[in-house]
Design a protein around this motif. Structure first.
Motif, PDB file in Angstrom:
ATOM      1  N   ASP A   9      -4.933   0.299  -4.829  1.00  0.00           N
ATOM      2  CA  ASP A   9      -5.022   0.548  -3.396  1.00  0.00           C
ATOM      3  C   ASP A   9      -4.322  -0.551  -2.608  1.00  0.00           C
ATOM      4  O   ASP A   9      -4.942  -1.258  -1.820  1.00  0.00           O
ATOM      5  N   ALA A  10      -3.029  -0.692  -2.802  1.00  0.00           N
ATOM      6  CA  ALA A  10      -2.271  -1.753  -2.135  1.00  0.00           C
ATOM      7  C   ALA A  10      -2.111  -1.447  -0.645  1.00  0.00           C
ATOM      8  O   ALA A  10      -1.854  -0.307  -0.256  1.00  0.00           O
ATOM      9  N   GLU A  11      -2.259  -2.477   0.159  1.00  0.00           N
ATOM     10  CA  GLU A  11      -2.157  -2.341   1.607  1.00  0.00           C
ATOM     11  C   GLU A  11      -0.807  -1.769   2.029  1.00  0.00           C
ATOM     12  O   GLU A  11      -0.723  -0.949   2.943  1.00  0.00           O
ATOM     13  N   GLU A  12       0.267  -2.170   1.352  1.00  0.00           N
ATOM     14  CA  GLU A  12       1.600  -1.671   1.730  1.00  0.00           C
ATOM     15  C   GLU A  12       1.739  -0.173   1.464  1.00  0.00           C
ATOM     16  O   GLU A  12       2.501   0.520   2.143  1.00  0.00           O
ATOM     17  N   ASP A  13       1.006   0.343   0.482  1.00  0.00           N
ATOM     18  CA  ASP A  13       1.044   1.788   0.225  1.00  0.00           C
ATOM     19  C   ASP A  13       0.361   2.554   1.357  1.00  0.00           C
ATOM     20  O   ASP A  13       0.862   3.569   1.817  1.00  0.00           O
ATOM     21  N   TYR A  14      -0.787   2.069   1.782  1.00  0.00           N
ATOM     22  CA  TYR A  14      -1.466   2.701   2.912  1.00  0.00           C
ATOM     23  C   TYR A  14      -0.583   2.644   4.157  1.00  0.00           C
ATOM     24  O   TYR A  14      -0.510   3.607   4.920  1.00  0.00           O
ATOM     25  N   ALA A  15       0.090   1.530   4.357  1.00  0.00           N
ATOM     26  CA  ALA A  15       0.974   1.383   5.511  1.00  0.00           C
ATOM     27  C   ALA A  15       2.142   2.367   5.440  1.00  0.00           C
ATOM     28  O   ALA A  15       2.534   2.947   6.457  1.00  0.00           O
TER      29      ALA A  15
END
Length: 106
Positions: free
Chosen positions: A17-23
């Motif tokens: 659940d990487a932050e850059e993926d959500y972004a």
């Protein structure tokens, strides 16, 4: 025309659940909203929580359907044509395939 972008994960992503993926997904969805084409969206829960069943009129009652781990979510869009839908689909930050399905309007 209304189309559904059906998201199929290829299983190759292992980043968690990487932050850059959500972004990246947030930017993608915001671009759809900014263009005024998205009418609905959703992410499917785990396949282990899903159920699949054979209908009462099936011709193959012995087939045991299984929910797919690959099916991950959808976007319902209203666009000019399939070419426009394909352009949006290509921009999805997905490790996998986006199926573009026109909806039949009655």
């Amino acid at each position: 025309m209304k189309v559904m972008l059906v998201m199929w994960s290829d299983g190759s992503y292992e980043g968690g659940d990487a932050e850059e993926d959500y972004a990246a997904w947030a930017r993608f969805e915001e671009s759809l909203r900014a263009d005024g084409v998205v009418t609905d969206t959703g992410r499917f829960g785990p396949a282990g929580d899903a159920r699949a069943t054979v209908t009462s009129i099936t011709r193959h009652p012995d087939v045991a359907p299984q929910p797919s781990e690959a099916l991950s979510g959808y976007y319902l869009l209203e666009v000019a044509d399939l070419d426009a839908a394909a352009e949006y689909a290509r921009r999805a930050p997905l490790y996998g395939t986006v199926e573009i399905r026109p909806l039949v309007e009655y």
